[in-house]
Design a protein around this motif. Sequence first.
Motif, PDB file in Angstrom:
ATOM      1  N   TRP A  48       0.845  -1.203   0.000  1.00  0.00           N
ATOM      2  CA  TRP A  48       0.000   0.000   0.000  1.00  0.00           C
ATOM      3  C   TRP A  48       0.874   1.245   0.000  1.00  0.00           C
ATOM      4  O   TRP A  48       1.889   1.285   0.700  1.00  0.00           O
ATOM      5  CB  TRP A  48      -0.920  -0.025   1.208  1.00  0.00           C
ATOM      6  CG  TRP A  48      -2.035   0.961   1.097  1.00  0.00           C
ATOM      7  CD1 TRP A  48      -2.242   2.040   1.883  1.00  0.00           C
ATOM      8  CD2 TRP A  48      -3.095   0.956   0.137  1.00  0.00           C
ATOM      9  NE1 TRP A  48      -3.365   2.714   1.490  1.00  0.00           N
ATOM     10  CE2 TRP A  48      -3.903   2.071   0.404  1.00  0.00           C
ATOM     11  CE3 TRP A  48      -3.433   0.132  -0.934  1.00  0.00           C
ATOM     12  CZ2 TRP A  48      -5.038   2.376  -0.346  1.00  0.00           C
ATOM     13  CZ3 TRP A  48      -4.559   0.436  -1.675  1.00  0.00           C
ATOM     14  CH2 TRP A  48      -5.344   1.545  -1.380  1.00  0.00           C
ATOM     15  N   GLN A  49       0.483   2.263  -0.746  1.00  0.00           N
ATOM     16  CA  GLN A  49       1.332   3.441  -0.922  1.00  0.00           C
ATOM     17  C   GLN A  49       0.638   4.758  -0.606  1.00  0.00           C
ATOM     18  O   GLN A  49       1.156   5.817  -0.950  1.00  0.00           O
ATOM     19  CB  GLN A  49       1.850   3.460  -2.364  1.00  0.00           C
ATOM     20  CG  GLN A  49       2.631   2.213  -2.693  1.00  0.00           C
ATOM     21  CD  GLN A  49       2.821   2.017  -4.181  1.00  0.00           C
ATOM     22  OE1 GLN A  49       2.235   2.705  -4.999  1.00  0.00           O
ATOM     23  NE2 GLN A  49       3.664   1.083  -4.541  1.00  0.00           N
ATOM     24  N   PHE A  50      -0.502   4.697   0.052  1.00  0.00           N
ATOM     25  CA  PHE A  50      -1.267   5.920   0.300  1.00  0.00           C
ATOM     26  C   PHE A  50      -1.680   6.003   1.768  1.00  0.00           C
ATOM     27  O   PHE A  50      -1.959   4.991   2.402  1.00  0.00           O
ATOM     28  CB  PHE A  50      -2.540   5.937  -0.547  1.00  0.00           C
ATOM     29  CG  PHE A  50      -2.296   5.747  -2.018  1.00  0.00           C
ATOM     30  CD1 PHE A  50      -1.785   6.771  -2.789  1.00  0.00           C
ATOM     31  CD2 PHE A  50      -2.561   4.535  -2.611  1.00  0.00           C
ATOM     32  CE1 PHE A  50      -1.558   6.593  -4.142  1.00  0.00           C
ATOM     33  CE2 PHE A  50      -2.345   4.343  -3.970  1.00  0.00           C
ATOM     34  CZ  PHE A  50      -1.837   5.373  -4.735  1.00  0.00           C
ATOM     35  N   ILE A  51      -1.737   7.222   2.282  1.00  0.00           N
ATOM     36  CA  ILE A  51      -2.372   7.450   3.575  1.00  0.00           C
ATOM     37  C   ILE A  51      -3.398   8.562   3.415  1.00  0.00           C
ATOM     38  O   ILE A  51      -3.239   9.465   2.584  1.00  0.00           O
ATOM     39  CB  ILE A  51      -1.371   7.798   4.708  1.00  0.00           C
ATOM     40  CG1 ILE A  51      -0.547   9.036   4.376  1.00  0.00           C
ATOM     41  CG2 ILE A  51      -0.474   6.622   5.018  1.00  0.00           C
ATOM     42  CD1 ILE A  51       0.276   9.540   5.540  1.00  0.00           C
ATOM     43  N   LEU A  52      -4.432   8.473   4.193  1.00  0.00           N
ATOM     44  CA  LEU A  52      -5.473   9.483   4.213  1.00  0.00           C
ATOM     45  C   LEU A  52      -5.040  10.559   5.200  1.00  0.00           C
ATOM     46  O   LEU A  52      -4.950  10.309   6.397  1.00  0.00           O
ATOM     47  CB  LEU A  52      -6.800   8.849   4.641  1.00  0.00           C
ATOM     48  CG  LEU A  52      -8.008   9.750   4.707  1.00  0.00           C
ATOM     49  CD1 LEU A  52      -8.350  10.306   3.333  1.00  0.00           C
ATOM     50  CD2 LEU A  52      -9.180   8.959   5.275  1.00  0.00           C
ATOM     51  N   ALA A  53      -4.757  11.752   4.699  1.00  0.00           N
ATOM     52  CA  ALA A  53      -4.291  12.837   5.560  1.00  0.00           C
ATOM     53  C   ALA A  53      -5.445  13.674   6.099  1.00  0.00           C
ATOM     54  O   ALA A  53      -5.374  14.211   7.204  1.00  0.00           O
ATOM     55  CB  ALA A  53      -3.321  13.728   4.797  1.00  0.00           C
ATOM     56  N   SER A  54      -6.508  13.779   5.312  1.00  0.00           N
ATOM     57  CA  SER A  54      -7.635  14.607   5.715  1.00  0.00           C
ATOM     58  C   SER A  54      -8.864  14.172   4.932  1.00  0.00           C
ATOM     59  O   SER A  54      -8.760  13.772   3.775  1.00  0.00           O
ATOM     60  CB  SER A  54      -7.323  16.078   5.408  1.00  0.00           C
ATOM     61  OG  SER A  54      -8.446  16.889   5.654  1.00  0.00           O
ATOM     62  N   THR A  55     -10.006  14.251   5.579  1.00  0.00           N
ATOM     63  CA  THR A  55     -11.265  14.001   4.876  1.00  0.00           C
ATOM     64  C   THR A  55     -12.347  14.867   5.505  1.00  0.00           C
ATOM     65  O   THR A  55     -12.284  15.193   6.690  1.00  0.00           O
ATOM     66  CB  THR A  55     -11.646  12.505   4.909  1.00  0.00           C
ATOM     67  OG1 THR A  55     -12.788  12.298   4.073  1.00  0.00           O
ATOM     68  CG2 THR A  55     -11.924  12.008   6.299  1.00  0.00           C
ATOM     69  N   LYS A  56     -13.308  15.246   4.686  1.00  0.00           N
ATOM     70  CA  LYS A  56     -14.428  16.037   5.190  1.00  0.00           C
ATOM     71  C   LYS A  56     -15.650  15.741   4.357  1.00  0.00           C
ATOM     72  O   LYS A  56     -15.544  15.249   3.235  1.00  0.00           O
ATOM     73  CB  LYS A  56     -14.093  17.522   5.201  1.00  0.00           C
ATOM     74  CG  LYS A  56     -14.411  18.274   3.945  1.00  0.00           C
ATOM     75  CD  LYS A  56     -14.200  19.758   4.089  1.00  0.00           C
ATOM     76  CE  LYS A  56     -15.529  20.429   4.040  1.00  0.00           C
ATOM     77  NZ  LYS A  56     -15.658  21.746   3.678  1.00  0.00           N
TER      78      LYS A  56
END
Length: 135
Positions: A48-56
């Motif tokens: 896996w190569q992604f992280i969730l930094a922010s969501t709204k």
Amino acid sequence: MDSINVRSRFCETDALGHINNTTYFVYLEEARIKFFQTIGFDMDVKDWQFILASTKCDFLSQGYFNQELVITTDVSKIGSKSFQLDHDILCAETHQLIARGNAVIVYFDFQEQRSKAIPDLLKAQLNNHFRSEKN
């Protein structure tokens, strides 16, 4: 633009009969996973190569049990190490906008525990889904 359809389940509603606000984030996650698959990324957590930094998510109208929803996904920003996905959640029957969300995704190296520059191939794939303005 990429899109998925989901049907709201009874367990996703609250005491007032509306789709619970936390459920929309599950729908947005499902749309992100489909988007990653569409642009060619396997869902293998070992690579896996992604992280969730922010969501709204902004809630614009009410959703209900057993309502079919369409969730669209576009890329609205591409930086050197991150990008933003924008989502619209609409009633499949009336096309009424129910909610609008976004997510900032960071390209990440889990072994080194740091963000990395987005590779050119991924940038090209993101650009294929780029939409500079929402209608």
